[in-house]
Write a protein that holds these residues in place. Structure first.
Motif, mmCIF file in Angstrom:
data_model
loop_
_atom_site.group_PDB
_atom_site.id
_atom_site.type_symbol
_atom_site.label_atom_id
_atom_site.label_comp_id
_atom_site.label_asym_id
_atom_site.label_seq_id
_atom_site.Cartn_x
_atom_site.Cartn_y
_atom_site.Cartn_z
ATOM 1 N N VAL A 193 0.856 -1.188 0.000
ATOM 2 C CA VAL A 193 0.000 0.000 0.000
ATOM 3 C C VAL A 193 0.889 1.234 0.000
ATOM 4 O O VAL A 193 1.784 1.369 0.833
ATOM 5 C CB VAL A 193 -0.934 0.020 1.232
ATOM 6 N N GLU A 194 0.657 2.110 -0.965
ATOM 7 C CA GLU A 194 1.396 3.367 -1.018
ATOM 8 C C GLU A 194 0.824 4.339 0.009
ATOM 9 O O GLU A 194 1.565 4.940 0.772
ATOM 10 C CB GLU A 194 1.290 3.953 -2.425
ATOM 11 N N HIS A 195 -0.510 4.491 0.015
ATOM 12 C CA HIS A 195 -1.154 5.305 1.045
ATOM 13 C C HIS A 195 -2.670 5.079 1.063
ATOM 14 O O HIS A 195 -3.244 4.561 0.114
ATOM 15 C CB HIS A 195 -0.847 6.796 0.870
ATOM 16 N N PHE A 196 -3.254 5.472 2.187
ATOM 17 C CA PHE A 196 -4.706 5.451 2.370
ATOM 18 C C PHE A 196 -5.174 6.902 2.347
ATOM 19 O O PHE A 196 -4.574 7.755 2.990
ATOM 20 C CB PHE A 196 -5.084 4.857 3.737
ATOM 21 N N ASP A 197 -6.246 7.180 1.613
ATOM 22 C CA ASP A 197 -6.847 8.514 1.591
ATOM 23 C C ASP A 197 -8.179 8.434 2.318
ATOM 24 O O ASP A 197 -9.073 7.699 1.901
ATOM 25 C CB ASP A 197 -7.102 8.995 0.155
ATOM 26 N N LEU A 198 -8.287 9.189 3.402
ATOM 27 C CA LEU A 198 -9.535 9.239 4.159
ATOM 28 C C LEU A 198 -10.278 10.493 3.719
ATOM 29 O O LEU A 198 -9.708 11.575 3.715
ATOM 30 C CB LEU A 198 -9.252 9.308 5.657
ATOM 31 N N ASN A 199 -11.554 10.355 3.355
ATOM 32 C CA ASN A 199 -12.286 11.557 2.981
ATOM 33 C C ASN A 199 -13.341 11.879 4.036
ATOM 34 O O ASN A 199 -13.598 11.087 4.936
ATOM 35 C CB ASN A 199 -12.875 11.448 1.573
ATOM 36 N N LEU A 200 -13.944 13.036 3.895
ATOM 37 C CA LEU A 200 -14.909 13.510 4.897
ATOM 38 C C LEU A 200 -16.157 12.643 4.974
ATOM 39 O O LEU A 200 -16.817 12.604 6.000
ATOM 40 C CB LEU A 200 -15.294 14.958 4.605
ATOM 41 N N ALA A 201 -16.484 11.961 3.905
ATOM 42 C CA ALA A 201 -17.676 11.108 3.895
ATOM 43 C C ALA A 201 -17.450 9.816 4.679
ATOM 44 O O ALA A 201 -18.380 9.055 4.897
ATOM 45 C CB ALA A 201 -18.077 10.789 2.467
ATOM 46 N N GLY A 202 -16.199 9.545 5.069
ATOM 47 C CA GLY A 202 -15.910 8.356 5.857
ATOM 48 C C GLY A 202 -15.397 7.175 5.063
ATOM 49 O O GLY A 202 -15.084 6.135 5.622
ATOM 50 N N SER A 203 -15.304 7.323 3.744
ATOM 51 C CA SER A 203 -14.787 6.212 2.951
ATOM 52 C C SER A 203 -13.257 6.273 2.909
ATOM 53 O O SER A 203 -12.652 7.285 3.229
ATOM 54 C CB SER A 203 -15.371 6.232 1.542
ATOM 55 N N ILE A 204 -12.654 5.174 2.502
ATOM 56 C CA ILE A 204 -11.197 5.088 2.442
ATOM 57 C C ILE A 204 -10.790 4.641 1.048
ATOM 58 O O ILE A 204 -11.235 3.604 0.560
ATOM 59 C CB ILE A 204 -10.651 4.095 3.486
ATOM 60 N N CYS A 205 -9.935 5.435 0.419
ATOM 61 C CA CYS A 205 -9.372 5.117 -0.882
ATOM 62 C C CYS A 205 -7.969 4.549 -0.645
ATOM 63 O O CYS A 205 -7.219 5.073 0.178
ATOM 64 C CB CYS A 205 -9.302 6.375 -1.735
ATOM 65 N N VAL A 206 -7.621 3.492 -1.352
ATOM 66 C CA VAL A 206 -6.319 2.855 -1.185
ATOM 67 C C VAL A 206 -5.556 2.951 -2.498
ATOM 68 O O VAL A 206 -6.070 2.578 -3.553
ATOM 69 C CB VAL A 206 -6.474 1.360 -0.810
ATOM 70 N N ARG A 207 -4.326 3.457 -2.435
ATOM 71 C CA ARG A 207 -3.456 3.479 -3.609
ATOM 72 C C ARG A 207 -2.347 2.466 -3.365
ATOM 73 O O ARG A 207 -1.634 2.532 -2.371
ATOM 74 C CB ARG A 207 -2.855 4.848 -3.859
ATOM 75 N N LEU A 208 -2.222 1.514 -4.303
ATOM 76 C CA LEU A 208 -1.216 0.465 -4.196
ATOM 77 C C LEU A 208 0.075 0.882 -4.899
ATOM 78 O O LEU A 208 0.101 1.860 -5.645
ATOM 79 C CB LEU A 208 -1.754 -0.836 -4.781
ATOM 80 N N ALA A 209 1.132 0.138 -4.673
ATOM 81 C CA ALA A 209 2.464 0.466 -5.183
ATOM 82 C C ALA A 209 2.520 0.574 -6.704
ATOM 83 O O ALA A 209 3.327 1.329 -7.242
ATOM 84 C CB ALA A 209 3.476 -0.560 -4.691
ATOM 85 N N ASP A 210 1.663 -0.145 -7.419
ATOM 86 C CA ASP A 210 1.666 -0.084 -8.886
ATOM 87 C C ASP A 210 0.772 1.025 -9.436
ATOM 88 O O ASP A 210 0.601 1.139 -10.640
ATOM 89 C CB ASP A 210 1.261 -1.428 -9.485
ATOM 90 N N GLY A 211 0.181 1.831 -8.542
ATOM 91 C CA GLY A 211 -0.687 2.923 -8.965
ATOM 92 C C GLY A 211 -2.161 2.576 -8.986
ATOM 93 O O GLY A 211 -3.007 3.435 -9.220
ATOM 94 N N THR A 212 -2.506 1.313 -8.759
ATOM 95 C CA THR A 212 -3.901 0.892 -8.721
ATOM 96 C C THR A 212 -4.620 1.602 -7.575
ATOM 97 O O THR A 212 -4.093 1.707 -6.472
ATOM 98 C CB THR A 212 -4.002 -0.632 -8.509
ATOM 99 N N VAL A 213 -5.817 2.069 -7.847
ATOM 100 C CA VAL A 213 -6.644 2.714 -6.827
ATOM 101 C C VAL A 213 -7.857 1.832 -6.586
ATOM 102 O O VAL A 213 -8.519 1.402 -7.533
ATOM 103 C CB VAL A 213 -7.083 4.123 -7.275
ATOM 104 N N THR A 214 -8.152 1.565 -5.330
ATOM 105 C CA THR A 214 -9.309 0.764 -4.959
ATOM 106 C C THR A 214 -9.925 1.381 -3.709
ATOM 107 O O THR A 214 -9.323 2.246 -3.077
ATOM 108 C CB THR A 214 -8.910 -0.717 -4.755
#
Length: 146
Positions: free
Chosen positions: A109-130
């Motif tokens: 995991v490159e990083h987790f993005d937390l947004n105000l709505a409470g969801s979590i976006c995950v960016r993986l080392a290859d650039g994949t976003v889930t």
């Protein structure tokens, strides 16, 4: 945790005994680590060939259209196992389920993005976003100690 190793030439198979006053998270982690059988390799199919996949090389494993796929550094592979079966073979301290149909490798995991709505976006080392599904957000927040 104290660890003691005894060498016994008559012992034919390694045996682990855990002495504890109560089953704690630390004890459960030790038991799970001991239960891991074999190297934890997965067999992935790609271009008509079966390749052994090291868990370290895996980025994510997901189910889509009735099939299970694994993304590794070398590409995308089809797995013959079901997602829950794959999950049982992987180290729970390194792999985490983020939705009903997806497992990610925490070490990729490159990083987790937390947004105000409470969801979590995950960016993986290859650039994949889930995304972490709503059902799994509390588990991921607890794991990250947020």
């Amino acid at each position: 945790m104290k660890i003691e190793i005894r060498i016994d030439p008559d012992c034919t198979e390694p045996r682990a005994i855990i002495l504890t006053a109560a089953v704690t998270r630390e004890v459960e982690t030790a038991v799970n680590a001991l239960r891991q059988s074999g190297p934890g390799l997965l067999a992935g199919l790609r271009d008509g060939r079966v390749e052994l996949l090291e868990p370290d090389s895996l980025l994510r494993i997901w189910a889509e259209g009735g099939r299970v796929y694994a993304a590794a550094g070398q590409g995308v592979y089809t797995l013959r196992q079901r997602l829950y079966e794959v999950e049982q073979t992987l180290d729970p301290t390194r792999f985490v389920r983020i939705s009903h149909g997806e497992i990610i490798n925490l070490r990729r995991v490159e990083h987790f993005d937390l947004n105000l709505a409470g969801s979590i976006c995950v960016r993986l080392a290859d650039g994949t976003v889930t995304w972490v599904s709503r059902r799994y957000v509390p588990r991921i927040r607890a794991m990250l100690k947020l």
